[in-house]
Design a protein around this motif. Structure first.
Motif, PDB file in Angstrom:
ATOM      1  N   LYS A   1       0.516   0.925  -1.685  1.00 28.81           N
ATOM      2  CA  LYS A   1       1.976   1.064  -1.625  1.00 28.81           C
ATOM      3  C   LYS A   1       2.355   2.105  -0.572  1.00 28.81           C
ATOM      4  O   LYS A   1       1.498   2.877  -0.112  1.00 28.81           O
ATOM      5  N   PRO A   2       3.619   2.169  -0.198  1.00 31.95           N
ATOM      6  CA  PRO A   2       4.042   3.170   0.803  1.00 31.95           C
ATOM      7  C   PRO A   2       3.719   4.600   0.387  1.00 31.95           C
ATOM      8  O   PRO A   2       3.484   5.464   1.230  1.00 31.95           O
ATOM      9  N   SER A   3       3.686   4.839  -0.926  1.00 33.33           N
ATOM     10  CA  SER A   3       3.432   6.196  -1.419  1.00 33.33           C
ATOM     11  C   SER A   3       1.948   6.496  -1.608  1.00 33.33           C
ATOM     12  O   SER A   3       1.580   7.632  -1.927  1.00 33.33           O
ATOM     13  N   THR A   4       1.084   5.493  -1.417  1.00 34.69           N
ATOM     14  CA  THR A   4      -0.349   5.687  -1.634  1.00 34.69           C
ATOM     15  C   THR A   4      -0.971   6.451  -0.473  1.00 34.69           C
ATOM     16  O   THR A   4      -0.754   6.107   0.698  1.00 34.69           O
TER      17      THR A   4
ATOM     18  N   ASP B   1       7.803  -1.076   4.417  1.00 36.40           N
ATOM     19  CA  ASP B   1       8.608  -1.003   3.207  1.00 36.40           C
ATOM     20  C   ASP B   1      10.082  -1.122   3.586  1.00 36.40           C
ATOM     21  O   ASP B   1      10.597  -0.339   4.395  1.00 36.40           O
TER      22      ASP B   1
ATOM     23  N   ARG C   1       9.209   2.696   6.027  1.00 34.91           N
ATOM     24  CA  ARG C   1       7.911   3.273   6.372  1.00 34.91           C
ATOM     25  C   ARG C   1       6.862   2.174   6.445  1.00 34.91           C
ATOM     26  O   ARG C   1       6.868   1.225   5.664  1.00 34.91           O
TER      27      ARG C   1
ATOM     28  N   THR D   1      12.333   2.210   2.517  1.00 31.73           N
ATOM     29  CA  THR D   1      12.139   3.467   3.249  1.00 31.73           C
ATOM     30  C   THR D   1      11.905   3.246   4.740  1.00 31.73           C
ATOM     31  O   THR D   1      11.920   4.201   5.509  1.00 31.73           O
TER      32      THR D   1
ATOM     33  N   ALA E   1      10.332  -1.618  -4.983  1.00 27.95           N
ATOM     34  CA  ALA E   1       9.470  -0.507  -4.580  1.00 27.95           C
ATOM     35  C   ALA E   1       8.083  -0.628  -5.190  1.00 27.95           C
ATOM     36  O   ALA E   1       7.087  -0.229  -4.593  1.00 27.95           O
ATOM     37  N   THR E   2       8.004  -1.201  -6.402  1.00 32.45           N
ATOM     38  CA  THR E   2       6.695  -1.329  -7.052  1.00 32.45           C
ATOM     39  C   THR E   2       5.900  -2.523  -6.539  1.00 32.45           C
ATOM     40  O   THR E   2       4.728  -2.656  -6.820  1.00 32.45           O
TER      41      THR E   2
END
Length: 440
Positions: free
Chosen positions: A102-105, A177, A182, A180, A80-81
């Motif tokens: 990243k996917p969370s950015t 990703d 995503r 996820t 994930a990282t």
């Protein structure tokens, strides 16, 4: 004081609390010693992230970012990282490196500090002026390395130096990703790793010190820079093929290896060949064609002589032949395009000259370049590394083949061979398309 140097593929100990004064830590060169500025006047050059940009400094000629340190962690790839896979091909001077979005950015690919620094660097690396390129921050490449100590594998705390690079290309991409499912935007960079051969494949870290020194101009800060960097800064993108790191193949020959031994009978033959054709270099094409026929025909294939092209309009091709590969009942014909250069024996044939033959080749065709001189290191590397189907015949090989031809057909009389060659020249010159040799 001995300059601080770090070699490509050196494994360095990267310990967060290490003293920058210690040269060796736990048996490995100390990363913090190698990257520490004189008198420790600047913050440590850390590798806590994938993209580590130093703070801007303002020199006498304006602001610049001294350096960007890149760290790739192969053991994290797919996590994930780090959901992307960086590609390192150091033997051919190429690294494909993904940005740190990243996917969370949230936001566009320039939202992270690392990507933002790379985008700003790209504007300078792609600059059309020498001034912009000189200001561009060099990229120092590292990748995490696993070492073995006391029977166990240690994943963290060591990095491998992979060289210094410039950004050759930057693209905006969409990644997915795996965890996820995503999709997310990012950037990917093609990096050209620079050749450090003239300094023993090592980087003088005083260059980085100088770039961090606000009292120096950008020109003054380049005094310890690699020659490949200076050439790129001066010439720009066009210089990348010449400054890219490449591991030299064992097939690459020095100038001495491409010439007969000094004072030998073979050296006298080479000098005789040059003197004979120096005033009638077009006739040398006839000899080159015959030598090519002997070399290629000696492999078990059948070589068919073609013709010589007219002087001045050859477009990089001096003679045409055909090589039939296979048995008489089952074979394939290959067009052979040849180039001949009668030059002073120690004259070096560069890659640009060889490229003229390469540019004329089509699928299934092969080339031959025959010279009384030698081929430059770069010309040889490009032929070998890019796997171009071109036979390079240097002065030494030329002499060996000519001596065989004279012994076989003229009782060892070299003068008779040369006179016959010159006499055949006019009758073999014509203007035809190379592919016509397939039906001859």
């Amino acid at each position: 004081m001995e300059p601080r140097r770090v070699g490509v593929f050196d494994i360095l100990r990267y310990a967060r609390g290490a003293n920058p004064i210690d040269v060796i830590v736990d048996g490995y060169p100390n990363y913090h010693f190698l990257t520490a500025s004189p008198n420790h006047s600047h913050p440590k050059l850390m590798l806590e992230k994938g993209i580590n940009a130093t703070a801007m400094v303002t020199g006498p000629d304006g602001p610049r970012r001294p350096v960007i340190a890149i760290r790739s962690s192969p053991w994290k790839a797919g996590h994930a990282t780090n959901p992307w896979h960086d590609e390192f091909d150091l033997d051919h001077g190429h690294v494909r490196y993904f940005g740190d979005h990243k996917p969370s950015t949230l936001g566009l690919p320039g939202a992270t500090p690392g990507n933002k620094a790379l985008l700003e660097a790209w504007a300078l690396h792609a600059g059309t002026s020498e001034k912009d390129r000189a200001l561009a921050p060099p990229l120092l490449l590292f990748r995490s390395s696993t070492v073995h100590q006391a029977g166990r594998s240690v994943v963290k705390g060591h990095v491998e130096f992979c060289g210094v690079a410039v950004i050759e290309r930057l693209e905006y991409i969409v990644q997915r990703d795996r965890e996820t499912n995503r999709s997310f935007p990012n950037i990917v960079l093609d990096l050209a790793v620079l050749d450090l051969a003239d300094t023993g494949d090592t980087l003088d870290m005083r260059w980085i010190d100088d770039r961090r020194d606000a009292t120096l101009t950008v020109a003054q800060a380049a005094r310890h820079a690699p020659s490949s960097w200076k050439r790129w800064a001066t010439q720009g993108r066009a210089a990348i093929p010449r400054v890219r790191r490449r591991v030299v193949s064992s097939r690459v020959r020095t100038a001495e290896e491409q010439l007969p031994a000094a004072g030998s009978a073979e050296e006298q033959v080479l000098r005789q060949l040059y003197n004979h054709f120096e005033g009638r270099k077009h006739a040398f094409e006839m000899l080159a064609s015959r030598v090519t026929a002997q070399i290629l025909g000696g492999t078990g294939a059948v070589y068919h002589d073609g013709w010589l092209t007219r002087a001045g309009g050859d477009g990089g091709v001096d003679f045409v032949g055909r090589l039939d590969v296979g048995s008489p009942g089952s074979n394939t014909p290959l067009v052979v395009l040849g180039q001949a250069k009668c030059v002073s024996p120690r004259t070096s044939i560069g890659p640009d000259q060889v490229a003229r033959v390469v540019a004329r080749l089509r699928r299934g065709w092969i080339g031959a370049f025959v010279t009384t001189g030698v081929f430059s290191r770069q010309a040889q590397i490009e032929i070998i590394d890019d796997q171009y189907p071109v036979v390079l015949v240097n002065g030494r090989e030329l002499v060996e083949q000519v001596v065989k031809m004279a012994a076989t057909n003229h009782g060892g009389d070299l003068d008779a061979l040369l006179q016959t060659t010159v006499g055949e020249y006019e009758s073999t010159v014509t203007h035809r398309r190379p592919e016509e040799i397939l039906f001859a």
